[in-house]
Design an enzyme around this catalytic site. Sequence first.
Site, PDB file in Angstrom:
ATOM      1  CE  LYS A  23     -11.590   1.880  -9.845  1.00 52.98           C
ATOM      2  NZ  LYS A  23     -10.667   0.851  -9.327  1.00 52.98           N
TER       3      LYS A  23
ATOM      4  CG  ASP B 234       4.001   5.809  -6.059  1.00 52.71           C
ATOM      5  OD1 ASP B 234       2.951   5.362  -6.570  1.00 52.71           O
ATOM      6  OD2 ASP B 234       4.476   6.929  -6.333  1.00 52.71           O
ATOM      7  CB  VAL B 235       1.591   0.212  -7.239  1.00 47.86           C
ATOM      8  CG1 VAL B 235       2.030  -0.766  -6.170  1.00 47.86           C
ATOM      9  CG2 VAL B 235       0.261   0.852  -6.871  1.00 47.86           C
TER      10      VAL B 235
ATOM     11  CG  ASP C 230      -2.236   0.736   0.954  1.00 51.58           C
ATOM     12  OD1 ASP C 230      -2.168   1.912   0.545  1.00 51.58           O
ATOM     13  OD2 ASP C 230      -3.305   0.145   1.160  1.00 51.58           O
TER      14      ASP C 230
ATOM     15  CE1 TYR D 254     -12.680   5.411  -8.423  1.00 53.10           C
ATOM     16  CE2 TYR D 254     -14.947   5.079  -9.147  1.00 53.10           C
ATOM     17  CZ  TYR D 254     -13.849   4.669  -8.425  1.00 53.10           C
ATOM     18  OH  TYR D 254     -13.904   3.492  -7.706  1.00 53.10           O
TER      19      TYR D 254
END
Length: 265
Positions: A165, A69-70, A42, A161
């Site tokens: 998605k 930090d992905v 996370d 957003y």
Amino acid sequence: MPSTAQPVASERVALVTGAAQGIGEATARRLAQDGTRLVLTDLTEDVVSAAARIAQDFPASRAIGLRADVTDPAATDHLVATAVGTFGRLDTVIVSGAVLQKRGPLAELDPAEWDRVMANNARAPFLLCRSAVPVLPRPGGSIVLLASFAGQRGINGYSAYCSSKAAVLLLTQSLALELAEEGIRVNAIAPAHVESAMGREDLERTAKSRGITEEEARRERDSFIPMRRQATAAEVAECMAFLCSPSSSYMTGACLDVNGGVILR
């Protein structure tokens, strides 16, 4: 004919993102019940303590937590390398981390906010898949991405957003086709309203913007859900666990709608 055999849960290794809380933590706990070994990550240090709690409650999981930090390709490479270096393999990647945008009309949306949402919700899944695909077992590897009902239809004030998605859904389908012959499955979950930090944040914003109490906002929201309630994180986690298990061995490119009937397809 290629084998469809997969290792038992106690031999599997999963990388779970967004695992400090909410859906990610619930999913990690669900997998830990079966003895799946876990690498959790996370953006906050809270993931370290979350992993420690899971490891204490489910020792066979040997859960470890890493702050990362992905949205950074070096970080996703490091997470995958850590899983393989620690446990000798990586079978499953579950991407459950996401951020909510600051609600508002597109004409007033700061490009930096668009970039932040896209980085966390669309770039991160791409990078995690890119890092993990070379090491996933063939056959038997699996990827589960967190989409949303918001990626299946537009929502007023949430253009960034919803777009992020929708990108997740098409990444799921495209990668599923790309990896199908190699025996790696790629699926997604599309929740609606979930009891989580993000859900509470959205409720607070709605109440504040409309000048009503959070309880009034909650009742109004639930009135539009056919099941008249939001999901628990544990309910979504059950679906996550199903999609990365041998029980869903003939599913790829699918999206499970865990939405209480908000969208019927």
